[in-house]
Write an enzyme that holds these catalytic residues in place. Structure first.
Site, short mmCIF file in Angstrom:
data_model
loop_
_atom_site.label_atom_id
_atom_site.label_comp_id
_atom_site.label_asym_id
_atom_site.label_seq_id
_atom_site.Cartn_x
_atom_site.Cartn_y
_atom_site.Cartn_z
N HIS A 40 10.42 54.44 27.36
CA HIS A 40 11.59 55.27 27.63
C HIS A 40 11.15 56.71 27.88
CE1 HIS A 40 14.46 52.15 25.67
NE2 HIS A 40 14.30 51.95 26.96
N GLU A 124 14.65 46.16 22.25
CA GLU A 124 13.89 45.62 21.11
C GLU A 124 14.79 44.77 20.22
OE1 GLU A 124 11.74 48.39 18.47
OE2 GLU A 124 12.19 46.97 16.86
N CYS A 187 8.23 50.69 11.61
CA CYS A 187 6.77 50.78 11.76
C CYS A 187 6.24 52.09 11.19
CB CYS A 187 6.36 50.59 13.22
SG CYS A 187 6.35 52.09 14.16
N SER A 215 15.23 57.80 25.13
CA SER A 215 14.36 57.25 24.09
C SER A 215 15.05 57.27 22.74
CB SER A 215 13.06 58.07 24.03
OG SER A 215 12.44 57.90 22.78
N SER A 259 7.06 57.78 22.51
CA SER A 259 6.82 57.42 23.91
C SER A 259 6.56 58.66 24.77
CB SER A 259 8.05 56.65 24.44
OG SER A 259 9.25 57.31 24.08
S1 SF4 Z 1 5.77 50.73 20.03
FE1 SF4 Z 1 5.21 52.42 18.68
S2 SF4 Z 1 7.12 53.00 17.66
FE2 SF4 Z 1 7.41 50.95 18.54
S3 SF4 Z 1 6.86 49.56 16.90
FE3 SF4 Z 1 5.03 49.86 18.10
S4 SF4 Z 1 3.91 51.51 17.08
FE4 SF4 Z 1 6.02 51.55 16.32
#
Ligand code: SF4
Length: 279
Positions: A40, A124, A187, A215, A259
């Site tokens: 994004h 997601e 995460c 984003s 991002s």
């Molecule tokens: S893409 Fe980046 S923000 Fe998304 S889950 Fe993976 S490490 Fe975490």
């Protein structure tokens, strides 16, 4: 005017991995398209297009070659369909998102009704939902929970949500369920960026959050900063900076979503410093 950058800011492991996989595919696999924008961040997506990585809104838009699944992940049926259409599949689903898929699938398999904490229209979350059994539901906040719930409820959370939102949903569920299981699938990159942004916002006069306006994780960083510091501004590029924001400021904080490539962060920092020297 001093510029201080958050301890954790900018591109995360999953985005870096997705960018690398897409770039490698472009050099080796002929026609390459990502299913939806890879990340994004419009500027990063345009840079990829310059290197031969197109963006397709659906498999119908891809005549042949390679499709890249972005870090947000997808419904597994999409991968099966791509392969049936003869496309080569490069799966850049972030391992942390994959962990959320696994948690959702295991909870559903074990007979729990899965509650996904996240944005219902985020890709997601759509991917997690596809792993979570037919009766799963999505909530953005505790108030979205239905009046009636089964005895057994399992919670999974979009990787970029705030821990406070997950906590509120769990606190609401706890007295209303006999058997509650929670997978904290936020995460570590998200948690680190949110904590660092909050710390930074407390100690600066103005804070600039850099990242795509589309984003989700950048928007949440902005919300966290604004809750602590009203002089918070979200920009995609240096062109959006307004010199009036910095009048009287001694210290400016800069943070960026997971991002946001480093080149964009550096561009904004350089522009703030130039405003300072102009003033
Ligand atoms: S893409 Fe980046 S923000 Fe998304 S889950 Fe993976 S490490 Fe975490």
């Amino acid at each position: 005017m001093k510029v201080v950058v958050a301890r954790h800011a900018g591109v995360c492991y999953g985005v870096e991995r997705a960018l690398k996989l897409a770039s490698e595919a472009a050099t080796t696999d002929g026609h390459v398209a990502t299913l939806g924008p890879l990340i994004h961040n419009p500027q990063a997506v345009a840079a990829l297009e310059d290197r031969g990585v197109g963006v397709a809104s659906s498999l119908d838009d891809i005549a042949g070659g390679t499709v890249v699944i972005r870090s947000h992940g997808v419904d597994p049926a999409v991968v099966v369909e791509a392969e049936e259409r003869g496309l080569a599949v490069v799966d850049a689903t972030c391992p942390f998102v994959r962990a959320a898929h696994t948690c959702a699938a295991e909870l559903a398999e074990a007979g729990y009704r899965v509650v996904i904490v996240g944005e219902s229209d985020h890709p997601e979350v759509e991917g997690i939902l596809a792993h979570a059994g037919g009766d799963a539901l999505i909530v953005e906040r505790a108030a979205d929970l239905p009046a009636r719930l089964p005895r057994r409820v399992g919670v999974v959370v979009q990787t970029t949500q705030q821990i406070g939102t997950l906590r509120e949903v769990v606190e609401e569920l706890l007295p209303r369920t006999a058997d509650l299981r929670v997978c904290n699938t936020i995460c570590s990159a998200t948690a680190q960026r949110q904590t660092a942004a909050a710390e930074l916002a407390d100690g600066v006069d103005v804070i600039v959050v850099v990242g795509g306006h589309n984003s989700g994780n950048t928007t949440r960083l902005t919300e966290i900063c604004r809750a602590r510091n009203p002089h918070t501004h979200h920009v995609e590029t240096a062109a959006e900076l307004d010199s009036a924001w910095f009048v009287g400021a001694d210290v400016v904080g800069v943070t960026a979503g997971a991002s946001t490539p480093d080149v964009q962060i550096q561009g904004v920092i350089a522009a703030i410093e130039a405003l300072s020297s102009d003033g």
